[in-house]
Enzyme design. Structure first.
Site, PDB file in Angstrom:
ATOM      1  N   ASP A  13      71.339  43.427  57.426  1.00 22.52           N
ATOM      2  CA  ASP A  13      70.704  42.873  58.633  1.00 22.52           C
ATOM      3  C   ASP A  13      69.879  41.625  58.364  1.00 22.52           C
ATOM      4  OD1 ASP A  13      71.805  45.042  59.973  1.00 22.52           O
ATOM      5  OD2 ASP A  13      70.016  46.278  59.668  1.00 22.52           O
ATOM      6  N   LYS A  16      73.274  37.668  58.680  1.00 26.48           N
ATOM      7  CA  LYS A  16      74.514  37.092  58.134  1.00 26.48           C
ATOM      8  C   LYS A  16      75.421  36.570  59.248  1.00 26.48           C
ATOM      9  CE  LYS A  16      75.360  41.093  56.202  1.00 26.48           C
ATOM     10  NZ  LYS A  16      74.113  41.798  56.467  1.00 26.48           N
ATOM     11  N   GLY A  40      76.740  45.623  61.677  1.00 22.18           N
ATOM     12  CA  GLY A  40      76.518  45.120  63.031  1.00 22.18           C
ATOM     13  C   GLY A  40      76.022  43.702  62.879  1.00 22.18           C
ATOM     14  N   HIS A  41      76.864  42.724  63.183  1.00 16.57           N
ATOM     15  CA  HIS A  41      76.507  41.323  63.001  1.00 16.57           C
ATOM     16  C   HIS A  41      76.288  40.691  64.380  1.00 16.57           C
ATOM     17  CE1 HIS A  41      78.534  41.276  58.755  1.00 16.57           C
ATOM     18  NE2 HIS A  41      77.579  42.170  58.894  1.00 16.57           N
ATOM     19  N   GLN A 223      76.623  44.620  55.024  1.00 10.96           N
ATOM     20  CA  GLN A 223      75.519  45.304  54.333  1.00 10.96           C
ATOM     21  C   GLN A 223      74.746  44.292  53.476  1.00 10.96           C
ATOM     22  OE1 GLN A 223      78.851  47.248  54.147  1.00 10.96           O
ATOM     23  NE2 GLN A 223      78.054  47.612  56.164  1.00 10.96           N
TER      24      GLN A 223
HETATM   25  P1  GDP Z   1      73.441  40.910  60.062  1.00  9.88           P
HETATM   26  O1  GDP Z   1      73.890  42.325  60.026  1.00  9.88           O
HETATM   27  O2  GDP Z   1      73.027  40.415  58.717  1.00  9.88           O
HETATM   28  O3  GDP Z   1      74.418  39.979  60.733  1.00  9.88           O
HETATM   29  O4  GDP Z   1      72.107  40.900  60.945  1.00  9.88           O
HETATM   30  P2  GDP Z   1      71.874  41.685  62.326  1.00  9.88           P
HETATM   31  O5  GDP Z   1      72.621  40.999  63.407  1.00  9.88           O
HETATM   32  O6  GDP Z   1      72.074  43.141  62.182  1.00  9.88           O
HETATM   33  O7  GDP Z   1      70.312  41.499  62.505  1.00  9.88           O
HETATM   34  C1  GDP Z   1      69.708  40.248  62.562  1.00  9.88           C
HETATM   35  C2  GDP Z   1      68.943  40.148  63.890  1.00  9.88           C
HETATM   36  O8  GDP Z   1      68.067  39.053  63.844  1.00  9.88           O
HETATM   37  C3  GDP Z   1      69.828  39.912  65.074  1.00  9.88           C
HETATM   38  O9  GDP Z   1      69.236  40.475  66.218  1.00  9.88           O
HETATM   39  C4  GDP Z   1      69.852  38.376  65.186  1.00  9.88           C
HETATM   40  O10 GDP Z   1      70.105  37.928  66.517  1.00  9.88           O
HETATM   41  C5  GDP Z   1      68.439  38.068  64.805  1.00  9.88           C
HETATM   42  N1  GDP Z   1      68.242  36.798  64.105  1.00  9.88           N
HETATM   43  C6  GDP Z   1      69.058  36.165  63.215  1.00  9.88           C
HETATM   44  N2  GDP Z   1      68.443  35.070  62.703  1.00  9.88           N
HETATM   45  C7  GDP Z   1      67.224  35.023  63.282  1.00  9.88           C
HETATM   46  C8  GDP Z   1      66.100  34.140  63.145  1.00  9.88           C
HETATM   47  O11 GDP Z   1      66.088  33.201  62.355  1.00  9.88           O
HETATM   48  N3  GDP Z   1      64.988  34.430  63.894  1.00  9.88           N
HETATM   49  C9  GDP Z   1      64.941  35.481  64.749  1.00  9.88           C
HETATM   50  N4  GDP Z   1      63.814  35.683  65.437  1.00  9.88           N
HETATM   51  N5  GDP Z   1      65.971  36.316  64.908  1.00  9.88           N
HETATM   52  C10 GDP Z   1      67.089  36.098  64.180  1.00  9.88           C
HETATM   53  P1  IMO Z   2      75.040  44.972  58.200  1.00  3.16           P
HETATM   54  O1  IMO Z   2      76.379  44.407  57.807  1.00  3.16           O
HETATM   55  C1  IMO Z   2      71.801  47.746  57.416  1.00  3.16           C
HETATM   56  C2  IMO Z   2      72.862  51.577  55.605  1.00  3.16           C
HETATM   57  C3  IMO Z   2      72.686  52.818  56.459  1.00  3.16           C
HETATM   58  C4  IMO Z   2      72.376  53.846  55.395  1.00  3.16           C
HETATM   59  C5  IMO Z   2      73.288  53.418  54.236  1.00  3.16           C
HETATM   60  C6  IMO Z   2      74.622  54.160  54.179  1.00  3.16           C
HETATM   61  O2  IMO Z   2      74.786  44.959  59.656  1.00  3.16           O
HETATM   62  O3  IMO Z   2      73.965  44.312  57.406  1.00  3.16           O
HETATM   63  P2  IMO Z   2      76.849  54.151  55.618  1.00  3.16           P
HETATM   64  O4  IMO Z   2      77.071  54.202  57.096  1.00  3.16           O
HETATM   65  O5  IMO Z   2      77.394  52.940  54.963  1.00  3.16           O
HETATM   66  O6  IMO Z   2      77.262  55.424  54.949  1.00  3.16           O
HETATM   67  O7  IMO Z   2      75.237  54.111  55.446  1.00  3.16           O
HETATM   68  O8  IMO Z   2      73.531  52.039  54.431  1.00  3.16           O
HETATM   69  N1  IMO Z   2      73.709  50.527  56.206  1.00  3.16           N
HETATM   70  C7  IMO Z   2      73.222  49.389  56.715  1.00  3.16           C
HETATM   71  N2  IMO Z   2      71.943  48.981  56.874  1.00  3.16           N
HETATM   72  N3  IMO Z   2      72.820  46.953  57.766  1.00  3.16           N
HETATM   73  C8  IMO Z   2      74.101  47.339  57.580  1.00  3.16           C
HETATM   74  O9  IMO Z   2      75.151  46.518  57.776  1.00  3.16           O
HETATM   75  C9  IMO Z   2      74.353  48.638  57.070  1.00  3.16           C
HETATM   76  N4  IMO Z   2      75.468  49.346  56.803  1.00  3.16           N
HETATM   77  C10 IMO Z   2      75.065  50.504  56.250  1.00  3.16           C
HETATM   78  O10 IMO Z   2      71.609  52.657  57.363  1.00  3.16           O
HETATM   79  O11 IMO Z   2      71.053  53.717  54.963  1.00  3.16           O
HETATM   80 MG    MG Z   3      73.409  44.179  60.907  1.00  2.00          MG
END
Ligand code: GDP
Ligand code: IMO
Ligand code: MG
Length: 429
Positions: A13, A16, A40-41, A223
């Site tokens: 998270d 990315k 979840g991107h 991840q």
């Molecule tokens: P990922 O899994 O690495 O793609 O990240 P996620 O989407 O799960 O979580 C990142 C969260 O931060 C999302 O809600 C994005 O919309 C938000 N986000 C990404 N970059 C920024 C930033 O620079 N500032 C803020 N405030 N939010 C951001």
């Molecule tokens: P993105 O790509 C954050 C965490 C789960 C749990 C552990 C194992 O959005 O960054 P799993 O379902 O793989 O058996 O879970 O890994 N986890 C993540 N945490 N971002 C993710 O993906 C994750 N994918 C798995 O919360 O702790």
């Molecule tokens: Mg994510």
């Protein structure tokens, strides 16, 4: 041509998806190499939010091909939902989404097994997303899995039934949990129809030929490095290699073909699920970061645990991945803080360490902190690195000096446009 890589350096998270979407304009192919719908991107485009679980984050750039690589585990139900979400927004995946024949399929009984296994662990549960990731990779390495290419072969139904039977036997060894298998199975079977419409390729040849033809390829990680099956905070990890080495096996690329490695880190740190987190803030500051950063899981909606950035851990991730460019996201989340901190070493066993211990679960580490003055101002008017408040620049310079990697991108908001790009040569300015 080389394959560039973008991946997370923490526990996922890191933002990315947003960065891939921005970088994608410079590439012809974006390829996911591992993980599955546990990811979840999030992308925010023209004010609208999209969350991608399986489809690569290049899908919003019309000109490019998005490949789901062999290292990915794929649930056709999630994929179908994503395709519908996109088409409702007027985005067609037709001719732009390809699937490696060797990607493994997540069956409904993989999810059932995941849930039964987690439930049986009680308080020592991993905090899995329950998407069936662990059991599917277990079947892959146990040589029982079913691959996406198999859906076009005779005998697919029998193979499905045989694997399901094995799973039901295993499930009977766990305490009973609620799971409506027949309903899930109906949805899964129906979604195979959509899956059959997606063109399949031998991904390894596809990428090889594309590189020979001079095309630019970006590999998108899911991840984060601290969730890597080998080097993460085991057993609180996911079941795939999330690091650069995973690109080689997850797409079929030779190591010498790896080019730039973009490592993404938040300006602070979060974790969702169980496991060690040395810099966790279980106080008002942690609550502040959760609220200001909207730190709730994109896949499960769970509140994310929040803390300060951890430099020994980041240095470890950078070493494992060969990061060449550091991307710092969510720096805006700290705009209102008067002081921010970073862990720069750990104390344990009566000594100071900058290496990560064998098992962070077993040792109680006490971080050594470095304090930075906050900048206490909005960053939305900064479009160049030099426009950032001096205190913010000092924080970023400190990261560069500690980690020996240039910060080439700073993300200041969720939208595409909220990004400061900085040329590598400018890094010492
Ligand atoms: P990922 O899994 O690495 O793609 O990240 P996620 O989407 O799960 O979580 C990142 C969260 O931060 C999302 O809600 C994005 O919309 C938000 N986000 C990404 N970059 C920024 C930033 O620079 N500032 C803020 N405030 N939010 C951001
Ligand atoms: P993105 O790509 C954050 C965490 C789960 C749990 C552990 C194992 O959005 O960054 P799993 O379902 O793989 O058996 O879970 O890994 N986890 C993540 N945490 N971002 C993710 O993906 C994750 N994918 C798995 O919360 O702790
Ligand atoms: Mg994510």
């Amino acid at each position: 041509m080389q394959v560039d890589v973008l991946l997370g350096l923490q526990w996922g998270d890191e933002g990315k998806g947003k960065i891939v979407d921005v970088l994608a304009s410079k590439y012809q192919i974006v390829a996911r190499f591992q993980g599955g719908p546990n990811a979840g991107h999030t992308l925010v485009i023209n004010g609208k939010k999209f969350v991608l679980h399986t489809i690569p984050s290049g899908i919003f750039r019309e000109h490019l091909i998005n490949l789901i690589g062999n290292g990915v585990v794929l649930d056709p139900i999630t994929l179908e939902k994503e395709i519908i979400q996109l088409s409702t927004a007027g985005i067609s995946v037709q001719n732009r989404l390809l699937l490696s024949r060797k990607a493994h399929l997540i069956l409904p009984t993989h999810r059932y097994l995941d849930a039964a296994s987690e439930a049986s662990k009680g308080s020592s549960k991993i905090g899995s997303t329950l998407k069936g990731i662990g059991p599917t990779y277990m079947d892959k390495t146990g040589r029982n899995g079913i691959r996406t290419g198999d859906i076009h072969l005779a005998g697919f139904d029998q193979r499905y039934l045989a694997l399901k039977k094995k799973h039901l036997h295993l499930i009977s060894l766990f305490p009973e949990i609620e799971f409506n298998l027949s309903e899930e199975e109906d949805r899964w079977m129906a979604s195979l129809e959509s899956l059959r419409q997606i063109p399949q390729v031998d991904g390894e040849y596809y990428i090889h030929d594309a590189l020979l033809a001079g095309k630019r390829v970006l590999a998108e990680g899911a991840q984060g490095s601290l969730l890597d099956i080998d080097f993460g905070t085991y057993p609180f990890v996911t079941s795939s290699n999330t690091i650069t080495a995973g690109v080689c096996t997850g797409l079929g690329i030779a190591p010498q073909r790896i080019g730039e490695v973009y490592g993404v880190t938040k300006a602070y740190c979060t974790r969702v699920g169980s496991g060690p987190f040395p810099t966790e803030l279980e106080n008002e500051e942690g609550e502040f970061l959760r609220k200001a950063g909207n730190e709730f899981g994109s896949t499960t909606g769970r509140p994310r645990r929040c803390g300060w950035v951890d430099l020994p851990l980041l240095k470890y991730s950078i070493m494992l991945n060969g990061v060449t460019q550091l991307v710092v996201t969510k720096i805006d989340v700290m705009n209102a803080m008067s002081e921010i901190q970073a862990a720069i070493a750990y104390y344990y066993d009566g000594k100071r360490h900058t290496n990560v211990p064998y098992d962070l679960n077993l040792v109680s580490v006490q971080p050594e902190w470095h304090a930075f003055a906050g900048w206490e101002q909005d960053l939305s008017t900064s479009s160049r690195f030099e426009d950032l408040p001096k205190a913010c620049q000092s924080f970023l310079h400190y990261l560069e000096e500690y980690l020996h990697v240039p910060v080439t991108m700073v993300s200041t908001g969720p939208e595409r446009e909220s990004l400061i790009e900085r040329k590598v040569e400018e890094k010492t300015t």
